[in-house]
Write a protein that holds these residues in place. Structure first.
Motif, PDB file in Angstrom:
ATOM      1  N   ILE A  77      57.432 167.838 123.892  1.00 16.49           N
ATOM      2  CA  ILE A  77      57.373 169.207 124.418  1.00 16.49           C
ATOM      3  C   ILE A  77      58.712 169.605 125.030  1.00 16.49           C
ATOM      4  O   ILE A  77      59.207 170.726 124.802  1.00 16.49           O
ATOM      5  CB  ILE A  77      56.243 169.342 125.456  1.00 16.49           C
ATOM      6  CG1 ILE A  77      54.869 169.168 124.780  1.00 16.49           C
ATOM      7  CG2 ILE A  77      56.326 170.688 126.169  1.00 16.49           C
ATOM      8  CD1 ILE A  77      54.552 170.193 123.703  1.00 16.49           C
ATOM      9  N   MET A  78      59.339 168.723 125.779  1.00 17.34           N
ATOM     10  CA  MET A  78      60.621 169.061 126.402  1.00 17.34           C
ATOM     11  C   MET A  78      61.712 169.229 125.345  1.00 17.34           C
ATOM     12  O   MET A  78      62.584 170.103 125.467  1.00 17.34           O
ATOM     13  CB  MET A  78      61.012 167.997 127.427  1.00 17.34           C
ATOM     14  CG  MET A  78      60.078 167.926 128.630  1.00 17.34           C
ATOM     15  SD  MET A  78      59.789 169.524 129.463  1.00 17.34           S
ATOM     16  CE  MET A  78      61.450 169.898 130.060  1.00 17.34           C
ATOM     17  N   ASP A 120      52.594 165.002 123.672  1.00 15.77           N
ATOM     18  CA  ASP A 120      53.607 164.014 124.048  1.00 15.77           C
ATOM     19  C   ASP A 120      54.652 164.772 124.869  1.00 15.77           C
ATOM     20  O   ASP A 120      55.273 165.716 124.371  1.00 15.77           O
ATOM     21  CB  ASP A 120      54.244 163.398 122.799  1.00 15.77           C
ATOM     22  CG  ASP A 120      55.332 162.401 123.148  1.00 15.77           C
ATOM     23  OD1 ASP A 120      55.023 161.215 123.271  1.00 15.77           O
ATOM     24  OD2 ASP A 120      56.502 162.833 123.332  1.00 15.77           O
ATOM     25  N   GLU A 121      54.843 164.378 126.117  1.00 17.52           N
ATOM     26  CA  GLU A 121      55.666 165.177 127.024  1.00 17.52           C
ATOM     27  C   GLU A 121      57.132 165.216 126.598  1.00 17.52           C
ATOM     28  O   GLU A 121      57.805 166.253 126.730  1.00 17.52           O
ATOM     29  CB  GLU A 121      55.514 164.660 128.459  1.00 17.52           C
ATOM     30  CG  GLU A 121      54.077 164.795 128.954  1.00 17.52           C
ATOM     31  CD  GLU A 121      53.952 164.786 130.470  1.00 17.52           C
ATOM     32  OE1 GLU A 121      54.992 164.742 131.161  1.00 17.52           O
ATOM     33  OE2 GLU A 121      52.805 164.848 130.967  1.00 17.52           O
ATOM     34  N   LYS A 122      57.660 164.126 126.061  1.00 17.06           N
ATOM     35  CA  LYS A 122      59.051 164.128 125.587  1.00 17.06           C
ATOM     36  C   LYS A 122      59.214 165.115 124.429  1.00 17.06           C
ATOM     37  O   LYS A 122      60.232 165.805 124.328  1.00 17.06           O
ATOM     38  CB  LYS A 122      59.469 162.723 125.145  1.00 17.06           C
ATOM     39  CG  LYS A 122      59.722 161.757 126.290  1.00 17.06           C
ATOM     40  CD  LYS A 122      60.226 160.423 125.758  1.00 17.06           C
ATOM     41  CE  LYS A 122      60.506 159.457 126.901  1.00 17.06           C
ATOM     42  NZ  LYS A 122      60.961 158.135 126.382  1.00 17.06           N
ATOM     43  N   GLU A 172      57.611 172.992 132.112  1.00 14.94           N
ATOM     44  CA  GLU A 172      57.065 172.162 133.195  1.00 14.94           C
ATOM     45  C   GLU A 172      55.673 172.652 133.601  1.00 14.94           C
ATOM     46  O   GLU A 172      54.749 171.850 133.783  1.00 14.94           O
ATOM     47  CB  GLU A 172      57.997 172.153 134.410  1.00 14.94           C
ATOM     48  CG  GLU A 172      59.307 171.427 134.177  1.00 14.94           C
ATOM     49  CD  GLU A 172      60.385 172.329 133.586  1.00 14.94           C
ATOM     50  OE1 GLU A 172      60.103 173.537 133.322  1.00 14.94           O
ATOM     51  OE2 GLU A 172      61.510 171.833 133.381  1.00 14.94           O
ATOM     52  N   LEU A 179      53.191 171.722 130.855  1.00 18.89           N
ATOM     53  CA  LEU A 179      52.820 170.301 130.879  1.00 18.89           C
ATOM     54  C   LEU A 179      51.913 169.980 132.066  1.00 18.89           C
ATOM     55  O   LEU A 179      50.968 169.190 131.939  1.00 18.89           O
ATOM     56  CB  LEU A 179      54.072 169.432 130.927  1.00 18.89           C
ATOM     57  CG  LEU A 179      54.857 169.343 129.619  1.00 18.89           C
ATOM     58  CD1 LEU A 179      56.178 168.613 129.830  1.00 18.89           C
ATOM     59  CD2 LEU A 179      54.026 168.644 128.533  1.00 18.89           C
ATOM     60  N   LYS A 180      52.183 170.585 133.202  1.00 15.35           N
ATOM     61  CA  LYS A 180      51.337 170.354 134.385  1.00 15.35           C
ATOM     62  C   LYS A 180      49.907 170.795 134.104  1.00 15.35           C
ATOM     63  O   LYS A 180      48.943 170.095 134.456  1.00 15.35           O
ATOM     64  CB  LYS A 180      51.914 171.118 135.574  1.00 15.35           C
ATOM     65  CG  LYS A 180      51.106 170.947 136.857  1.00 15.35           C
ATOM     66  CD  LYS A 180      51.717 171.745 138.007  1.00 15.35           C
ATOM     67  CE  LYS A 180      50.883 171.602 139.280  1.00 15.35           C
ATOM     68  NZ  LYS A 180      51.448 172.403 140.394  1.00 15.35           N
ATOM     69  N   ARG A 191      48.266 168.442 131.572  1.00 16.52           N
ATOM     70  CA  ARG A 191      47.987 167.178 132.255  1.00 16.52           C
ATOM     71  C   ARG A 191      46.694 167.293 133.060  1.00 16.52           C
ATOM     72  O   ARG A 191      45.861 166.365 133.067  1.00 16.52           O
ATOM     73  CB  ARG A 191      49.164 166.844 133.176  1.00 16.52           C
ATOM     74  CG  ARG A 191      49.511 165.370 133.269  1.00 16.52           C
ATOM     75  CD  ARG A 191      50.720 165.155 134.148  1.00 16.52           C
ATOM     76  NE  ARG A 191      51.951 165.611 133.525  1.00 16.52           N
ATOM     77  CZ  ARG A 191      52.810 166.449 134.079  1.00 16.52           C
ATOM     78  NH1 ARG A 191      52.595 166.945 135.289  1.00 16.52           N
ATOM     79  NH2 ARG A 191      53.903 166.797 133.438  1.00 16.52           N
TER      80      ARG A 191
END
Length: 277
Positions: free
Chosen positions: A156-157, A152-154, A74, A77-78, A81
């Motif tokens: 990365i998770m 791509d955030e999905k 998280e 990603l923050k 972003r």
């Protein structure tokens, strides 16, 4: 785990995405633990999603990115972003300012979430996704004029979830294989032997010279004696054939496209897939 959302989060010289089908069809039908001492962009690991895996690379900044995505997705990603969303009146100037900040952190050995985010950001926005450092270890690849999202955030998770069960280390390839035992599978995607043997270049300041290739070939032999399944990919060069050709190994020559070469006429070549089983 399904790999439908998992793919490399960085572009990497010598990445194995185009050879995945060739690699998979040559893999042992069964194996115990999985070792990848030169993980790079992780195309093979992310395709196989092995249950018991160790990944390693000598590039500390790369391994820091894996570690931060694993432990702090998280926050990672923050930060990415924020890098992507800041106003880019001049994309080129912005990129070089972030590259300078990245190099400052490298020199201070600040292997944290911010360095990981900067690492991925500059990989996405540098020429050809090429990771190259100068003699001082500073990243020096120019801007590619892209303003695309860095991740791509999905993805990365999904990568973070998978990496929870993976041992992630940075260091020498030989040390990474120290615990490999009979029945384990070791995939070597080492730095390429140069097509022109007079030019040895590397993506880390430590370098990967002829002596390193000789040491790797000895490790391949030693692991074979141990009973490990070993596969190695590299350029189809005289050096590689000398190191592996006079032994009881299966050597298959495959055609590849080379996206890193700046001369389009030189973007087709041959690689070898070497197996000891």
């Amino acid at each position: 785990m399904s790999n439908s959302n998992i793919a490399p989060f960085v572009k990497w010289a010598g990445g194995k995405r185009q050879l995945l089908s060739q690699i998979k069809e040559r893999m042992p039908k069964q194996y115990n633990n999985y070792y990848e001492p030169f993980v790079g962009g992780g195309a093979v690991t992310f395709e196989l999603l092995p249950a018991n895996a160790l990944i390693n690379d000598i590039n500390k900044a790369l391994i820091n990115a894996y570690t931060q995505i694993c432990k702090n997705p998280e926050a990672f990603l923050k930060t990415v972003r924020q890098l992507d969303s800041e106003m880019w009146e001049d994309g080129k100037a912005y990129y070089y300012s972030k590259r300078e900040h990245y190099n400052d952190k490298l020199m201070k050995a600040e292997y944290d979430v911010e360095l990981a985010a900067l690492f991925v950001f500059i990989n996405k926005h540098c020429f050809n996704g090429l990771y190259r450092v100068n003699g001082k270890g500073l990243f020096n690849v120019p801007y590619n004029n892209s303003r695309s999202a860095s991740v791509d955030e999905k993805t990365i998770m999904a990568i973070s979830a998978f990496l929870q069960s993976v041992k992630i280390i940075d260091g020498d390839f030989e040390e990474a294989c120290a615990d490999a035992k009979k029945g384990d599978f070791v995939f070597f995607d080492s730095p390429y032997a140069p097509l022109n043997p007079t030019s040895f270049e590397s993506y880390t300041k430590e370098g990967f010279d002829i002596e390193s290739h000789i040491r790797l070939a000895k490790l391949f032999d030693d692991l074979t004696v141990k009973g490990c399944y070993c596969m190695l990919t590299n350029h189809n060069t005289e050096l590689i054939n000398e190191l592996y050709g006079n032994k009881d190994y299966q050597i298959d020559v495959v055609s590849v496209k080379r996206s890193i070469n700046s001369d389009a006429s030189n973007r087709v070549g041959e690689e070898v897939i070497i197996c000891n089983y």
